[in-house]
Design a protein around this motif. Structure first.
Motif, PDB file in Angstrom:
ATOM      1  N   TYR A  41       0.830  -1.208   0.000  1.00  0.00           N
ATOM      2  CA  TYR A  41       0.000   0.000   0.000  1.00  0.00           C
ATOM      3  C   TYR A  41       0.864   1.257   0.000  1.00  0.00           C
ATOM      4  O   TYR A  41       0.660   2.157  -0.821  1.00  0.00           O
ATOM      5  CB  TYR A  41      -0.913  -0.003   1.228  1.00  0.00           C
ATOM      6  N   ARG A 100       9.579   1.389   1.949  1.00  0.00           N
ATOM      7  CA  ARG A 100       9.821   2.095   3.203  1.00  0.00           C
ATOM      8  C   ARG A 100      10.983   1.458   3.954  1.00  0.00           C
ATOM      9  O   ARG A 100      11.268   0.278   3.790  1.00  0.00           O
ATOM     10  CB  ARG A 100       8.563   2.044   4.096  1.00  0.00           C
ATOM     11  N   GLU A 112      10.329   1.395  10.043  1.00  0.00           N
ATOM     12  CA  GLU A 112       8.895   1.654  10.189  1.00  0.00           C
ATOM     13  C   GLU A 112       8.140   0.384  10.577  1.00  0.00           C
ATOM     14  O   GLU A 112       6.955   0.444  10.898  1.00  0.00           O
ATOM     15  CB  GLU A 112       8.312   2.183   8.872  1.00  0.00           C
ATOM     16  N   GLY A 130       3.835  -0.674  11.504  1.00  0.00           N
ATOM     17  CA  GLY A 130       3.254   0.141  12.567  1.00  0.00           C
ATOM     18  C   GLY A 130       3.313   1.635  12.324  1.00  0.00           C
ATOM     19  O   GLY A 130       2.460   2.377  12.782  1.00  0.00           O
ATOM     20  N   ALA A 131       4.331   2.119  11.615  1.00  0.00           N
ATOM     21  CA  ALA A 131       4.443   3.558  11.373  1.00  0.00           C
ATOM     22  C   ALA A 131       3.812   3.947  10.040  1.00  0.00           C
ATOM     23  O   ALA A 131       3.896   5.105   9.641  1.00  0.00           O
ATOM     24  CB  ALA A 131       5.906   3.994  11.405  1.00  0.00           C
ATOM     25  N   GLY A 132       3.190   2.999   9.352  1.00  0.00           N
ATOM     26  CA  GLY A 132       2.576   3.314   8.062  1.00  0.00           C
ATOM     27  C   GLY A 132       1.115   2.928   8.060  1.00  0.00           C
ATOM     28  O   GLY A 132       0.322   3.506   8.806  1.00  0.00           O
ATOM     29  N   CYS A 133       0.766   1.901   7.278  1.00  0.00           N
ATOM     30  CA  CYS A 133      -0.635   1.534   7.107  1.00  0.00           C
ATOM     31  C   CYS A 133      -1.148   0.617   8.207  1.00  0.00           C
ATOM     32  O   CYS A 133      -2.317   0.242   8.190  1.00  0.00           O
ATOM     33  CB  CYS A 133      -0.842   0.896   5.735  1.00  0.00           C
ATOM     34  N   ARG A 134      -0.297   0.243   9.151  1.00  0.00           N
ATOM     35  CA  ARG A 134      -0.688  -0.600  10.293  1.00  0.00           C
ATOM     36  C   ARG A 134      -1.278  -1.935   9.839  1.00  0.00           C
ATOM     37  O   ARG A 134      -2.222  -2.453  10.435  1.00  0.00           O
ATOM     38  CB  ARG A 134      -1.658   0.156  11.215  1.00  0.00           C
ATOM     39  N   ARG A 135      -0.740  -2.472   8.771  1.00  0.00           N
ATOM     40  CA  ARG A 135      -1.159  -3.799   8.301  1.00  0.00           C
ATOM     41  C   ARG A 135      -0.010  -4.783   8.492  1.00  0.00           C
ATOM     42  O   ARG A 135       1.155  -4.409   8.466  1.00  0.00           O
ATOM     43  CB  ARG A 135      -1.532  -3.727   6.806  1.00  0.00           C
ATOM     44  N   PHE A 175       0.146  -8.456   1.754  1.00  0.00           N
ATOM     45  CA  PHE A 175      -0.640  -8.381   2.980  1.00  0.00           C
ATOM     46  C   PHE A 175      -0.840  -9.786   3.529  1.00  0.00           C
ATOM     47  O   PHE A 175      -1.074 -10.732   2.778  1.00  0.00           O
ATOM     48  CB  PHE A 175      -1.990  -7.725   2.715  1.00  0.00           C
ATOM     49  N   ILE A 220      -5.022   6.286   4.229  1.00  0.00           N
ATOM     50  CA  ILE A 220      -4.009   5.991   5.246  1.00  0.00           C
ATOM     51  C   ILE A 220      -3.718   4.492   5.340  1.00  0.00           C
ATOM     52  O   ILE A 220      -2.720   4.094   5.940  1.00  0.00           O
ATOM     53  CB  ILE A 220      -4.415   6.541   6.638  1.00  0.00           C
ATOM     54  N   ALA A 221      -4.582   3.661   4.781  1.00  0.00           N
ATOM     55  CA  ALA A 221      -4.396   2.209   4.755  1.00  0.00           C
ATOM     56  C   ALA A 221      -5.468   1.661   3.819  1.00  0.00           C
ATOM     57  O   ALA A 221      -6.403   2.388   3.471  1.00  0.00           O
ATOM     58  CB  ALA A 221      -4.562   1.614   6.161  1.00  0.00           C
ATOM     59  N   SER A 256       1.706   7.925   5.112  1.00  0.00           N
ATOM     60  CA  SER A 256       1.736   7.738   6.565  1.00  0.00           C
ATOM     61  C   SER A 256       3.113   7.182   6.879  1.00  0.00           C
ATOM     62  O   SER A 256       3.517   6.169   6.302  1.00  0.00           O
ATOM     63  CB  SER A 256       0.654   6.761   7.015  1.00  0.00           C
ATOM     64  N   THR A 257       3.829   7.853   7.760  1.00  0.00           N
ATOM     65  CA  THR A 257       5.218   7.451   8.006  1.00  0.00           C
ATOM     66  C   THR A 257       5.628   7.943   9.390  1.00  0.00           C
ATOM     67  O   THR A 257       4.809   8.433  10.162  1.00  0.00           O
ATOM     68  CB  THR A 257       6.136   8.024   6.910  1.00  0.00           C
ATOM     69  N   SER A 258       6.895   7.770   9.698  1.00  0.00           N
ATOM     70  CA  SER A 258       7.428   8.187  10.978  1.00  0.00           C
ATOM     71  C   SER A 258       8.428   9.312  10.729  1.00  0.00           C
ATOM     72  O   SER A 258       9.341   9.164   9.924  1.00  0.00           O
ATOM     73  CB  SER A 258       8.103   6.988  11.645  1.00  0.00           C
ATOM     74  N   ALA A 277       4.779   8.992  14.530  1.00  0.00           N
ATOM     75  CA  ALA A 277       4.007   8.396  13.443  1.00  0.00           C
ATOM     76  C   ALA A 277       2.912   9.375  13.034  1.00  0.00           C
ATOM     77  O   ALA A 277       2.115   9.799  13.873  1.00  0.00           O
ATOM     78  CB  ALA A 277       3.406   7.068  13.888  1.00  0.00           C
TER      79      ALA A 277
END
Lengths: 88, 204
Positions: A7, A11, A15, A59-64, A82, B78-79, B150-152, B157
């Motif tokens: 997605y 990265r 992250e 965790g620092a992006g789309c949380r998937r 995914f 964002i996802a 969405s990044t750090s 975050a």
């Protein structure tokens, strides 16, 4: 190390959080050999030299959750999908 | 160089003022207070239904890390199946009601208005300053107007996107509010070499 999130795009590995082997499957708790099967499921891991499927959490992006294929000798990332869609 | 911000409380966001190189303003920062914000999340298997409902209201919502402007609101991916929706000069409860009516059973809506700080970071040297902490290529070819990520950044975050219709590059950052002091201090120090102005915040 760079991980190509399906997605977010490519990265930095910072992250992500590493969980571990994506190939193990929860055994059937009703099976007669369940105790041995759960011992292997919880404790025993292969340590392959080469491509390895593993879970990473973005965790620092789309949380998937992703299943990432990484060469353990070179850290080359060979692919990412995914977790739900990778059949894992 | 002595700590640029030593005289300021580390527990408060950097106040309005000019920081760093005094003869230039390469970066401008403006905070929005009270903008309506919400997450819109498609229920499992109902993503297409939600996109169709948005399209029916003239909102070309796309399921990708991009800005999707609509009538009176902006969506940012964002996802997969998740968006951060913002609306200027709108009461949060009005945005929530509008999104809930739009989504119906296809999605859920959660108010984020109090949880996120919105910062517009622009100016001729904005990308150069942000590059000190943003691990994403901000070159216009890689991150054109409408691109989002969405990044750090500096261990925070967050989600940001490049705004459309601006003469100079302008990036809108949605930062968790409790990280506002840490993030604005990082920003002030990173942009100091270009001269940075923190403007008075605007309402809505």
């Amino acid at each position: 190390m760079l991980i190509p999130c399906p997605y977010c795009g490519v990265r930095d590995a910072r992250e992500f959080t590493y969980l571990g082997d994506a190939t193990v499957r929860r055994p059937d708790p009703a099976a007669p050999d369940a105790a041995e099967a759960f011992h292997a499921y919880v404790n025993l891991r292969d340590n392959p030299a080469g491509p390895h499927s593993e879970h990473w959490y973005h965790g620092a992006g789309c949380r998937r959750w992703l299943v990432v294929t990484r060469d353990t000798r070179t850290h080359a990332v060979l692919g990412a999908a995914f977790a739900g869609e990778a059949g894992a | 160089m002595a700590d640029l911000l030593a005289h300021l409380s580390p527990a408060e966001p950097v106040p309005a003022g000019h920081y760093g190189r005094p003869d230039e303003t390469g970066v401008t920062v403006r905070r929005h207070d009270g903008m309506a914000l919400a997450t819109l999340i498609a229920r499992r298997g109902a993503g297409d239904q939600l996109l169709a409902a948005a399209a029916a209201e003239g909102w070309a919502l796309t399921d990708a890390p991009r800005l999707s402007p609509g009538p009176g609101l902006d969506g940012v991916g964002i996802a997969p199946g998740r968006w951060l929706v913002s609306a200027e000069r709108t009461a949060p409860e009005d945005l929530i009601a509008r999104l809930a009516a739009l989504a119906g059973p296809a999605g859920t809506v959660c108010d984020q208005s109090a949880g996120l700080m919105i910062l517009d970071i622009g100016g001729a040297q904005a990308a150069e300053a942000l590059a000190k902490g943003v691990g994403i290529d901000l070159h216009p070819r890689a991150f054109p107007p409408g691109a989002a990520a969405s990044t750090s950044v500096a261990q925070v975050a967050l989600t940001f996107w490049r705004m459309q219709g601006e003469d100079a590059p302008c990036y809108r950052f949605a930062v968790p509010r409790s990280f506002a002091p840490a993030f604005t201090r990082w920003l002030a120090v990173s942009a100091a070499a270009f001269g940075v102005r923190f403007c008075d915040s605007i309402r809505g």
